[in-house]
Design an enzyme around this catalytic site. Structure first.
Site, PDB file in Angstrom:
ATOM      1  N   ASP A 188      13.373  -7.303   9.985  1.00  0.00           N
ATOM      2  CA  ASP A 188      11.917  -6.404   9.966  1.00  0.00           C
ATOM      3  C   ASP A 188      11.575  -5.628  10.749  1.00  0.00           C
ATOM      4  OD1 ASP A 188       9.743  -7.528   7.447  1.00  0.00           O
ATOM      5  OD2 ASP A 188       8.905  -6.245   9.167  1.00  0.00           O
ATOM      6  N   ILE A 189      10.858  -4.342  10.289  1.00  0.00           N
ATOM      7  CA  ILE A 189      10.525  -3.334  11.270  1.00  0.00           C
ATOM      8  C   ILE A 189       9.002  -3.981  12.223  1.00  0.00           C
ATOM      9  CG2 ILE A 189       8.701  -2.217  10.129  1.00  0.00           C
ATOM     10  CD1 ILE A 189       9.876   0.295  10.872  1.00  0.00           C
ATOM     11  N   ASN A 214       7.385 -12.342  -1.526  1.00  0.00           N
ATOM     12  CA  ASN A 214       6.168 -12.126  -2.046  1.00  0.00           C
ATOM     13  C   ASN A 214       6.133 -11.159  -3.306  1.00  0.00           C
ATOM     14  OD1 ASN A 214       4.981 -13.349   0.338  1.00  0.00           O
ATOM     15  ND2 ASN A 214       5.346 -11.626   1.657  1.00  0.00           N
ATOM     16  N   GLY A 239       1.064 -10.728  -1.652  1.00  0.00           N
ATOM     17  CA  GLY A 239       1.107  -9.951  -0.403  1.00  0.00           C
ATOM     18  C   GLY A 239       2.309  -8.814  -0.386  1.00  0.00           C
ATOM     19  N   GLN A 240       2.801  -8.539  -1.492  1.00  0.00           N
ATOM     20  CA  GLN A 240       3.552  -7.745  -1.561  1.00  0.00           C
ATOM     21  C   GLN A 240       3.494  -6.338  -1.218  1.00  0.00           C
ATOM     22  OE1 GLN A 240       5.985  -7.311  -5.374  1.00  0.00           O
ATOM     23  NE2 GLN A 240       7.731  -6.192  -4.372  1.00  0.00           N
ATOM     24  N   HIS A 295      12.739  -8.226  -2.316  1.00  0.00           N
ATOM     25  CA  HIS A 295      13.303  -8.517  -1.037  1.00  0.00           C
ATOM     26  C   HIS A 295      12.801 -10.076  -0.618  1.00  0.00           C
ATOM     27  CE1 HIS A 295       9.229  -6.904  -0.309  1.00  0.00           C
ATOM     28  NE2 HIS A 295       8.964  -7.559   0.712  1.00  0.00           N
ATOM     29  N   LEU A 296      13.663 -10.765   0.073  1.00  0.00           N
ATOM     30  CA  LEU A 296      13.481 -12.121   0.639  1.00  0.00           C
ATOM     31  C   LEU A 296      13.318 -11.984   1.929  1.00  0.00           C
ATOM     32  CD1 LEU A 296      15.633 -14.928  -0.672  1.00  0.00           C
ATOM     33  CD2 LEU A 296      15.338 -14.790   1.727  1.00  0.00           C
ATOM     34  N   HIS A 297      12.341 -12.569   2.703  1.00  0.00           N
ATOM     35  CA  HIS A 297      12.147 -12.602   4.045  1.00  0.00           C
ATOM     36  C   HIS A 297      12.968 -13.923   4.597  1.00  0.00           C
ATOM     37  CE1 HIS A 297       8.577 -10.150   4.219  1.00  0.00           C
ATOM     38  NE2 HIS A 297       8.548 -10.285   3.018  1.00  0.00           N
TER      39      HIS A 297
HETATM   40  P1  5GP Z   1       6.357  -7.547   1.778  1.00  0.00           P
HETATM   41  O1  5GP Z   1       4.834  -7.701   2.511  1.00  0.00           O
HETATM   42  O2  5GP Z   1       6.189  -6.447   0.698  1.00  0.00           O
HETATM   43  O3  5GP Z   1       6.672  -9.006   1.247  1.00  0.00           O
HETATM   44  O4  5GP Z   1       7.115  -7.294   3.163  1.00  0.00           O
HETATM   45  C1  5GP Z   1       7.646  -6.222   3.515  1.00  0.00           C
HETATM   46  C2  5GP Z   1       8.179  -6.062   4.819  1.00  0.00           C
HETATM   47  O5  5GP Z   1       9.042  -4.865   4.763  1.00  0.00           O
HETATM   48  C3  5GP Z   1       7.326  -6.348   5.742  1.00  0.00           C
HETATM   49  O6  5GP Z   1       7.420  -7.222   6.550  1.00  0.00           O
HETATM   50  C4  5GP Z   1       7.095  -4.819   6.711  1.00  0.00           C
HETATM   51  O7  5GP Z   1       7.121  -5.230   8.274  1.00  0.00           O
HETATM   52  C5  5GP Z   1       8.743  -4.508   6.426  1.00  0.00           C
HETATM   53  N1  5GP Z   1       9.048  -3.284   6.322  1.00  0.00           N
HETATM   54  C6  5GP Z   1       8.217  -2.145   5.833  1.00  0.00           C
HETATM   55  N2  5GP Z   1       8.828  -0.988   6.017  1.00  0.00           N
HETATM   56  C7  5GP Z   1       9.989  -1.253   6.877  1.00  0.00           C
HETATM   57  C8  5GP Z   1      10.991  -0.343   7.194  1.00  0.00           C
HETATM   58  O8  5GP Z   1      11.052   0.884   7.174  1.00  0.00           O
HETATM   59  N3  5GP Z   1      12.170  -0.828   7.723  1.00  0.00           N
HETATM   60  C9  5GP Z   1      12.094  -2.369   8.016  1.00  0.00           C
HETATM   61  N4  5GP Z   1      13.098  -2.443   8.501  1.00  0.00           N
HETATM   62  N5  5GP Z   1      11.301  -3.149   7.488  1.00  0.00           N
HETATM   63  C10 5GP Z   1       9.978  -2.582   7.047  1.00  0.00           C
END
Ligand code: 5GP
Ligand code: ZN
Length: 115
Positions: A34-35, A88, A94-95, A101-103
């Site tokens: 994750d970034i 999410n 919180g998506q 995607h799975l964290h």
């Molecule tokens: P969500 O909130 O949709 O469940 O999670 C999206 C996740 O993607 C966040 O934790 C965010 O930091 C990560 N993310 C967003 N843009 C990028 C990117 O360009 N590269 C990477 N590696 N992660 C990203």
């Protein structure tokens, strides 16, 4: 693929059009860091195929493989003391990125319930 995939950052990562630190890859899935990590280990596992979120998925074998892949990735990263998996879904979930995607969160204790 549907139209949403055209401007999807995770599709771009899957197609190697955007650079990121890849942790695992096979034909169907890719895992990358994750970034903006919220834990010492924060890896995302995605199907290469674009699904907006869980509600769009009707491929049960794919979902099973997504979780098994997450376990393999967690083991590969040495998360023997446990880890958290999170998906999410939608605004209240919180998506923020609209590609399933799975964290995987690990490397520290994760309290329950989350915020
Ligand atoms: P969500 O909130 O949709 O469940 O999670 C999206 C996740 O993607 C966040 O934790 C965010 O930091 C990560 N993310 C967003 N843009 C990028 C990117 O360009 N590269 C990477 N590696 N992660 C990203
Ligand atoms: Zn996508």
């Amino acid at each position: 693929m549907n139209d949403d995939s055209n401007n999807c950052i995770f599709c771009k990562i899957a197609k190697k059009e955007l650079q990121t630190q890849i942790v695992f890859e096979n034909e169907e899935f890719i895992a990358f860091n994750d970034i903006k990590p919220v834990s010492p280990v924060h890896t995302l596992v995605i199907p290469k195929k674009h699904y907006k979120n869980l509600l769009e998925v009707n491929d049960v074998p794919m979902l099973g493989k997504l979780f098994l892949t997450a376990c393999d990735v967690a083991k590969k990263q040495g998360l023997d003391e446990g880890f958290r998996t999170v998906i999410n879904t939608g605004d209240n979930g919180g998506q923020t990125v609209h590609h399933l995607h799975l964290h995987i969160l690990g490397g520290r204790f994760h309290k329950w319930p989350p915020g």
